[in-house]
Design a protein around this motif. Sequence first.
Motif, PDB file in Angstrom:
ATOM      1  N   ASP A   1       0.812  -1.212   0.000  1.00 14.59           N
ATOM      2  CA  ASP A   1       0.000   0.000   0.000  1.00 14.59           C
ATOM      3  C   ASP A   1       0.843   1.258   0.000  1.00 14.59           C
ATOM      4  OD1 ASP A   1      -2.326  -1.421  -0.071  1.00 14.59           O
ATOM      5  OD2 ASP A   1      -3.026  -0.859   1.928  1.00 14.59           O
ATOM      6  N   ASN A   2       1.999   1.227   0.653  1.00 11.90           N
ATOM      7  CA  ASN A   2       2.824   2.416   0.786  1.00 11.90           C
ATOM      8  C   ASN A   2       3.925   2.501  -0.265  1.00 11.90           C
ATOM      9  OD1 ASN A   2       1.400   3.348   3.023  1.00 11.90           O
ATOM     10  ND2 ASN A   2       2.612   2.106   4.434  1.00 11.90           N
ATOM     11  N   TYR A   3       3.829   1.688  -1.296  1.00 10.79           N
ATOM     12  CA  TYR A   3       4.763   1.786  -2.412  1.00 10.79           C
ATOM     13  C   TYR A   3       4.176   2.734  -3.459  1.00 10.79           C
ATOM     14  CZ  TYR A   3       7.719  -2.110  -0.887  1.00 10.79           C
ATOM     15  OH  TYR A   3       8.596  -2.898  -0.197  1.00 10.79           O
ATOM     16  N   PRO A   4       5.033   3.365  -4.260  1.00 13.49           N
ATOM     17  CA  PRO A   4       4.498   4.255  -5.290  1.00 13.49           C
ATOM     18  C   PRO A   4       3.723   3.480  -6.350  1.00 13.49           C
ATOM     19  CG  PRO A   4       6.864   3.974  -5.564  1.00 13.49           C
ATOM     20  CD  PRO A   4       6.512   3.337  -4.265  1.00 13.49           C
ATOM     21  N   VAL A   5       2.596   4.022  -6.767  1.00  8.92           N
ATOM     22  CA  VAL A   5       1.871   3.417  -7.874  1.00  8.92           C
ATOM     23  C   VAL A   5       2.683   3.612  -9.152  1.00  8.92           C
ATOM     24  CG1 VAL A   5       0.495   5.486  -8.400  1.00  8.92           C
ATOM     25  CG2 VAL A   5      -0.382   3.217  -8.999  1.00  8.92           C
ATOM     26  N   VAL A   6       2.750   2.579  -9.975  1.00  3.77           N
ATOM     27  CA  VAL A   6       3.472   2.645 -11.242  1.00  3.77           C
ATOM     28  C   VAL A   6       2.578   2.093 -12.348  1.00  3.77           C
ATOM     29  CG1 VAL A   6       5.767   2.538 -10.202  1.00  3.77           C
ATOM     30  CG2 VAL A   6       4.585   0.406 -10.787  1.00  3.77           C
ATOM     31  N   GLN A   7       3.116   2.036 -13.546  1.00  6.44           N
ATOM     32  CA  GLN A   7       2.352   1.625 -14.722  1.00  6.44           C
ATOM     33  C   GLN A   7       1.156   2.550 -14.952  1.00  6.44           C
ATOM     34  OE1 GLN A   7       3.826  -0.208 -16.598  1.00  6.44           O
ATOM     35  NE2 GLN A   7       4.680  -2.068 -15.725  1.00  6.44           N
ATOM     36  N   VAL A   8       1.345   3.837 -14.639  1.00 10.15           N
ATOM     37  CA  VAL A   8       0.304   4.840 -14.861  1.00 10.15           C
ATOM     38  C   VAL A   8       0.783   5.838 -15.918  1.00 10.15           C
ATOM     39  CG1 VAL A   8      -0.900   4.676 -12.656  1.00 10.15           C
ATOM     40  CG2 VAL A   8       1.159   6.077 -12.822  1.00 10.15           C
ATOM     41  N   SER A   9      -0.080   6.144 -16.853  1.00 10.95           N
ATOM     42  CA  SER A   9       0.237   7.096 -17.911  1.00 10.95           C
ATOM     43  C   SER A   9       0.085   8.527 -17.408  1.00 10.95           C
ATOM     44  CB  SER A   9      -0.696   6.871 -19.099  1.00 10.95           C
ATOM     45  OG  SER A   9      -2.027   7.246 -18.758  1.00 10.95           O
ATOM     46  N   TRP A  10       0.501   9.468 -18.239  1.00 11.42           N
ATOM     47  CA  TRP A  10       0.292  10.884 -17.919  1.00 11.42           C
ATOM     48  C   TRP A  10      -1.198  11.170 -17.795  1.00 11.42           C
ATOM     49  CZ3 TRP A  10      -2.001  15.260 -20.088  1.00 11.42           C
ATOM     50  CH2 TRP A  10      -1.561  16.496 -19.613  1.00 11.42           C
ATOM     51  N   ASP A  11      -1.988  10.565 -18.668  1.00 12.37           N
ATOM     52  CA  ASP A  11      -3.437  10.754 -18.598  1.00 12.37           C
ATOM     53  C   ASP A  11      -3.998  10.241 -17.281  1.00 12.37           C
ATOM     54  OD1 ASP A  11      -3.585  11.830 -21.219  1.00 12.37           O
ATOM     55  OD2 ASP A  11      -3.542   9.811 -22.056  1.00 12.37           O
ATOM     56  N   ASP A  12      -3.497   9.104 -16.815  1.00 11.27           N
ATOM     57  CA  ASP A  12      -3.943   8.549 -15.533  1.00 11.27           C
ATOM     58  C   ASP A  12      -3.573   9.488 -14.380  1.00 11.27           C
ATOM     59  OD1 ASP A  12      -4.649   6.280 -17.022  1.00 11.27           O
ATOM     60  OD2 ASP A  12      -2.784   5.240 -16.523  1.00 11.27           O
ATOM     61  N   ALA A  13      -2.347  10.011 -14.425  1.00  8.91           N
ATOM     62  CA  ALA A  13      -1.902  10.929 -13.377  1.00  8.91           C
ATOM     63  C   ALA A  13      -2.742  12.201 -13.377  1.00  8.91           C
ATOM     64  CB  ALA A  13      -0.425  11.260 -13.566  1.00  8.91           C
ATOM     65  N   GLN A  14      -3.066  12.708 -14.563  1.00  9.87           N
ATOM     66  CA  GLN A  14      -3.920  13.881 -14.677  1.00  9.87           C
ATOM     67  C   GLN A  14      -5.302  13.624 -14.072  1.00  9.87           C
ATOM     68  OE1 GLN A  14      -2.496  16.911 -15.275  1.00  9.87           O
ATOM     69  NE2 GLN A  14      -3.641  17.325 -17.154  1.00  9.87           N
ATOM     70  N   ALA A  15      -5.845  12.463 -14.369  1.00  8.12           N
ATOM     71  CA  ALA A  15      -7.176  12.128 -13.852  1.00  8.12           C
ATOM     72  C   ALA A  15      -7.170  12.050 -12.327  1.00  8.12           C
ATOM     73  CB  ALA A  15      -7.638  10.804 -14.454  1.00  8.12           C
ATOM     74  N   TYR A  16      -6.139  11.425 -11.761  1.00  3.78           N
ATOM     75  CA  TYR A  16      -6.037  11.353 -10.301  1.00  3.78           C
ATOM     76  C   TYR A  16      -5.920  12.746  -9.703  1.00  3.78           C
ATOM     77  CZ  TYR A  16      -4.206  10.498  -5.640  1.00  3.78           C
ATOM     78  OH  TYR A  16      -4.026  10.511  -4.277  1.00  3.78           O
ATOM     79  N   ALA A  17      -5.059  13.570 -10.289  1.00  3.00           N
ATOM     80  CA  ALA A  17      -4.843  14.916  -9.757  1.00  3.00           C
ATOM     81  C   ALA A  17      -6.139  15.718  -9.764  1.00  3.00           C
ATOM     82  CB  ALA A  17      -3.765  15.633 -10.565  1.00  3.00           C
TER      83      ALA A  17
END
Length: 365
Positions: A186-202
């Motif tokens: 749970d406390n590891y960084p999420v990976v395999q995420v695109s820029w679009d995925d990061a934008q959506a989370y933000a």
Amino acid sequence: MILAVALFASCGQTASHQNSPPADSMLSCHNNMPERFGAAPGDTASHIPAKGKVSHEGMKFIPEGTYRMGDLDGEGRPDESPAHTVKVNGFWMDTHEVTNAEFREFVKATGYVTTAEKAPDWEEIKKQVPPGTPKPPDSLLVAASLVFTPPDHPVPLDNAAQWWRWVKGADWRHPEGPNSNINGKDNYPVVQVSWDDAQAYARWAGKRLPTEAEWEWAARGGLKDKSYPWGNEGIETGKPKANTWQGHFPDRNSDWDGHTGLARTASYAPNGYGLYDMAGNVWEWCADWYNANYYQTIAGKVSDNPTGPAASYDPMEPTIPKRTIRGGSFMCNASYCKGYRVASRMKTSPDSGLENLGFRCVSSE
């Protein structure tokens, strides 16, 4: 358009024959990359509901300031020069990379499906390619992502396909392929995420991705003209300071820093602003388009809160738009990559998913 998803997240400086630097270090790590037909571009964040007022829990306030951005130690790639003066307003920044637990909360709340979990849609791609373009093999039109697969012997460093491969079923829940998982991480960084995925989370979190200028200012941690977030001490001098690669890349990692792959966030001391892992562990998405010549266009003046170039340009692949990534990863080694330098820049296509690429968010509110 068709995006040949090439890997740029494994290195900042390269060597083409073991540890001998190539004539053009910008070229060697971009050759012979695993490719597939990329996902059709789309606005993946606009439908994501925002939480509302942003919470500053787990964030640090980064004070305003003016600094010299870019290559100050003479070790940079050409796209880090010339160094130039930048003014940045104060902002809030996540103390660590977005974790698996945090990303899971987002997915549970929104039902979001990441880029790596979607098979490229040939009918959509076909609308954006020249008429008569043949359909690629079905084996390329699958949900997949790039997984680090180190060889068991030394290899020349001019062909990254020797240690990266497309793996069907690799995604944020299965970062090393369908037989892997993130149980207990749970406390590891999420990976395999695109820029679009990061934008959506933000957007959902009421935050945004940092600009390159903000990211570098924050990474410097209040230090002036230093090479690393902790100062100028070498990465392997003294005690471990970041999660990087020790030994012979890519076949042997000595584990001197305590990790051979990803580390949980905040495993090492923070920088002067209280930010963890601004060097190593995973590369981090920034908001900016990547343009190899951008620094040249803003040299000789003070840039006030720059947001990057208006469009992408990578001379290696001029038809593929790229976003900037920062910070280096667990794969960075001085003989191959010094991506953990605060000024080091890399780039990759917005739909890329990689085992060593994540993100953190900022807020101006």
